[in-house]
Scaffold this active site. Structure first.
Site, PDB file in Angstrom:
ATOM      1  N   HIS A  95       0.818  -1.214   0.000  1.00  0.00           N
ATOM      2  CA  HIS A  95       0.000   0.000   0.000  1.00  0.00           C
ATOM      3  C   HIS A  95       0.852   1.265   0.000  1.00  0.00           C
ATOM      4  O   HIS A  95       0.402   2.319  -0.439  1.00  0.00           O
ATOM      5  CB  HIS A  95      -0.966  -0.010   1.185  1.00  0.00           C
ATOM      6  N   HIS A 258      -1.338 -12.425  -2.351  1.00  0.00           N
ATOM      7  CA  HIS A 258      -2.406 -13.192  -1.707  1.00  0.00           C
ATOM      8  C   HIS A 258      -2.033 -14.660  -1.476  1.00  0.00           C
ATOM      9  O   HIS A 258      -2.889 -15.466  -1.140  1.00  0.00           O
ATOM     10  CB  HIS A 258      -3.713 -13.038  -2.494  1.00  0.00           C
TER      11      HIS A 258
END
Ligand code: HEM
Length: 723
Positions: A95, A258
């Site tokens: 992020h 992920h």
């Protein structure tokens, strides 16, 4: 309803003294110059500080060990899933990097912006305050030897490595800033997660790279919460494309990320209190306090989604594609009520993050399922599924690119783990085509340039066009490499290709005559030096003797070292310094000028003196005379300012859009000059007028030249991280 815990604004019941309208509120069209004075020494507690020196004195591998210990040191105040903060730290690093967009090079990992608003309180960054707080003891131990900006990315790398993944390296060199950055436009919506403004014209507004206000990229539940994986793939392609990632890099990144960790959605976002920026003082900078059960660990709420992607969320594996391809997916809802997919009749169950006796059905986000529903993504996913080594390699390279691509040339990299390989996105430059240039060489080159017949305008505008592609946002562009000779720059409209190619032809001839034996001059150096020669002569004509400092050492890049598509984003939309604008924009010419000045790290006085000087030097795009408010074009006088501020003239718009003006003599009504908004703003904006008055004054002739030369030299050397 959206699962995101974007938090409530607490009502303190207090009236804040002095609250009211600012100048900007009263006069909304007021040009905002604050972006030109960010990061002043007044905000910086470090004073005279050299980050490179500090970083180089760091015990780098001891720091990595300390991060590794932190990963496993689960704290009661925020317990670690599966006994590791690996997933959380990787998400924090992602992020930090994921705000980068190629359009203007802004956002990204440098400066540690996640510590400040708005990023620290973005809905998408929920609970990353915990990640940084967990790392605080490490930051505290190493102090200024490691910036937050570097630490956040390094923590992501260590997390990957400790999970069993082999990264291809890490480079430090991201210096922190000390205040929120106001130069990054994140969209004009006024509500979190809104997107009514950015899609106004049908496609995502440029240069934005997020589909909703307050997100880093796309909505995990699908476009505006519509759980359609194919539509979601379209959003992913646009947003990751705007980050400079192709389909393969995109699939690798999402799948790689992920492979580790899990999502958090034991209940909905309505259980969360305000984000850090809006939270009460007693929260001490933490936000998203949850009133759901214990509010942490097994009860944690972050996104409101509850997904586990693999059977070993704490270990690197090929499990992500295995889960995706080996299950049938049905739409379901998280306990928090958000759309996600669940495997139908799966025999394999995934472990719980805290309770060893509990197991869960495999689950995926809508955006994960997009990777097997979109035909192009499916092909890549299948290849990675069948060829794990290719997946590992692709993720390693894409992760390095993601986390380093806003740092600029490799010469800015620090530390012992810099990959040897050059990547084309680093805009590499070969060093071998230049040699040491002596003062005698410069005198020799100077006479050749003077005898070449090139005009002041041609010499100055070519040097400017070459150097002013630089943007400090991602440290790309600039005069080094002389990419102005190469595709795509050589044919950019703003570079006036016909004129540019003629000038380059002359420089190539001079280079051939000069290069003998070991003596070599690069075209990159010649272009800058030519501009300097022209300025010295133009100042002399104005009666000021000045030496324009020149530092040789630039080299020429090759076409093979230049990614044509990747370079296209540097094309100027507008360049007020040369009175150039490619087309009509929503932003005014003066706003575009300030934007460019910010990318060039110019202050308002530097922008002012440069523009006035460029007009005096007759360096406009296409040789146009718009804004050349001087009786002696090509002489470095302050006449632009004198005439602009003189009440002998009046100013009249000649177009309905008010983008072109006549400047007329009040007595005779004769049109003396024409001008754009990028000219007249220096007389109309009160701050710029105040600066222009300085340069228009009787006592400013020499100051004007000296300040111009200083600002010019700064621009010429913006990409010289080697000096
Ligand atoms: C977690 C969405 C791409 C790494 C999450 C969460 C969401 C999400 C909603 C859950 C946050 C929480 O509730 O704790 C997305 C979407 C993506 C994307 C929509 C793009 C389409 C990536 C990429 C990476 C990444 C590119 C890294 C390369 C992670 C990690 C976690 C995570 C490691 C787990 C965090 C933890 O264990 O606490 N992602 N993500 N994601 N994401 Fe992504």
């Amino acid at each position: 309803s959206c699962p995101f815990g974007f938090g409530k604004t607490p009502s303190t019941g207090m009236t804040i003294k002095g609250e009211g309208k600012t100048t900007k509120d009263w006069w909304r069209n007021n040009l905002d110059l604050t972006v030109l004075r960010q990061n002043s020494s007044l905000s910086n507690p470090l004073g005279d500080f050299n980050y490179k020196k500090e970083f180089e004195s760091l015990d780098y591998f001891a720091l990595k060990e300390d991060i590794a210990k932190t990963l496993k040191d689960s704290k009661d105040w925020w317990p670690a899933d599966y006994g590791t903060y690996g997933g959380l730290f990787i998400r924090m690093a992602w992020h930090s990097a994921g705000t980068y967009r190629t359009g203007d090079g802004r956002g990204g990992t440098r400066e540690g912006r996640q510590r400040f608003a708005p990023q620290n309180s973005w809905p998408d960054n929920a609970n990353l305050d915990k990640a940084r707080r967990l790392l605080w003891p490490v930051k505290q131990k190493y102090g200024q030897k490691i910036s937050w900006a570097d630490l956040m990315i390094l923590a992501g790398n260590v997390a990957l490595e400790k999970s069993g993944f082999r990264t291809i390296g890490f480079a430090g060199g991201r210096e922190d800033t000390w205040e929120p950055q106001t130069n990054v436009y994140f969209g004009s919506e006024t509500e979190w997660l809104a997107n009514d403004k950015r899609y106004k014209d049908g496609e995502l507004e440029k240069p934005l790279a997020a589909v909703q206000m307050g997100l880093i990229y796309v909505n995990p539940e699908g476009p505006n919460g519509n759980p359609d994986p194919i539509a979601s793939a379209k959003d992913i392609r646009v947003t990751f494309g705007r980050m400079g990632m192709n389909d393969e890099e995109t699939v690798a990144l999402i799948a790689g990320g992920h492979t580790l960790g899990k999502t958090h959605g034991q209940a909905g976002g309505d259980h969360l209190a305000a984000s850090p920026e809006g939270a009460g003082i007693e929260e001490q900078g933490l936000g998203w306090k949850s009133d759901y059960k214990s509010g942490k660990g097994k009860d944690a709420i972050t996104s409101g989604l509850e997904v586990i992607w693999t059977v070993t969320p704490d270990k690197w594996s090929q499990g992500y594609f295995k889960t995706l391809f080996e299950n049938e997916w049905v739409l379901s809802k998280s306990p928090g009520g958000a759309h996600q997919f669940e495997a139908k009749n799966s025999v394999i169950k995934f472990p719980d993050a805290f309770d060893k006796t509990k197991f869960h059905n495999p689950t995926m986000l809508v955006t994960d399922v997009a990777l097997i529903k979109d035909p192009a993504y499916e092909k890549i996913s299948r290849r990675f599924y069948e060829n794990p080594k290719e997946f590992d390699e692709a993720f390693a390279r894409a992760w390095f690119k993601l986390t380093h691509r806003d740092m600029g040339p490799k010469s800015t990299y620090l530390g012992p783990e810099i990959p040897k390989e050059d990547f084309v996105w680093q805009d590499p430059i070969s060093a071998e085509n230049s040699s040491t240039i002596t003062t005698a060489d410069l005198n020799n080159l100077k006479s050749k340039i003077e005898a070449s017949g090139l005009t002041t305008g041609e010499l100055v505008s070519t040097a400017w066009a070459s150097a002013s592609t630089y943007r400090n946002s991602d440290r790309r562009g600039g005069a080094n490499g002389a990419r102005i000779r190469l595709e795509p720059q050589v044919n950019w409209e703003s570079n006036n290709p016909a004129q540019l190619k003629r000038v380059l032809g002359v420089y190539e001839k001079i280079q051939q005559e000069f290069n003998k034996g070991n003596k070599k001059v690069s075209i990159a150096d010649l272009i800058v030096f030519g501009g300097n020669v022209a300025i010295e002569n133009a100042a002399k004509k104005a009666g000021v003797d000045v030496k324009v400092p020149f530092t040789s050492g630039r080299a020429d890049a090759t076409q093979e070292q230049t990614n044509v598509e990747g370079m296209a984003v540097l094309e100027p939309m507008a360049d007020g310094f040369r009175n150039y604008q490619k087309t009509d924009y929503t932003l005014s010419a003066e706003q575009l000028l300030v934007d460019k000045a910010q990318l060039l790290t110019l202050s308002a006085p530097e922008m002012t003196v440069l523009l006035g000087g460029m007009r005096a030097l007759n360096a406009n795009y296409n040789g146009s005379n718009i804004g050349i408010m001087t009786s002696t074009p090509g002489t470095l006088t302050n006449e632009f300012f004198v005439n602009l501020l003189s009440m002998q003239y009046k100013w009249e718009a000649t177009s309905d859009k008010k983008d072109l003006f006549n400047i007329k003599d009040r007595a005779t009504n004769e049109v003396k000059w024409t001008a754009t908004r990028a000219d007249l703003i220096f007389g109309s904006n009160s701050e710029l007028r105040a600066i222009s008055e300085v340069y228009a004054s009787e006592d400013a002739k020499e100051k004007f030249v000296k300040d111009f030369v200083k600002a010019w030299t700064k621009v010429m050397n913006l990409d010289r991280f080697d000096i």
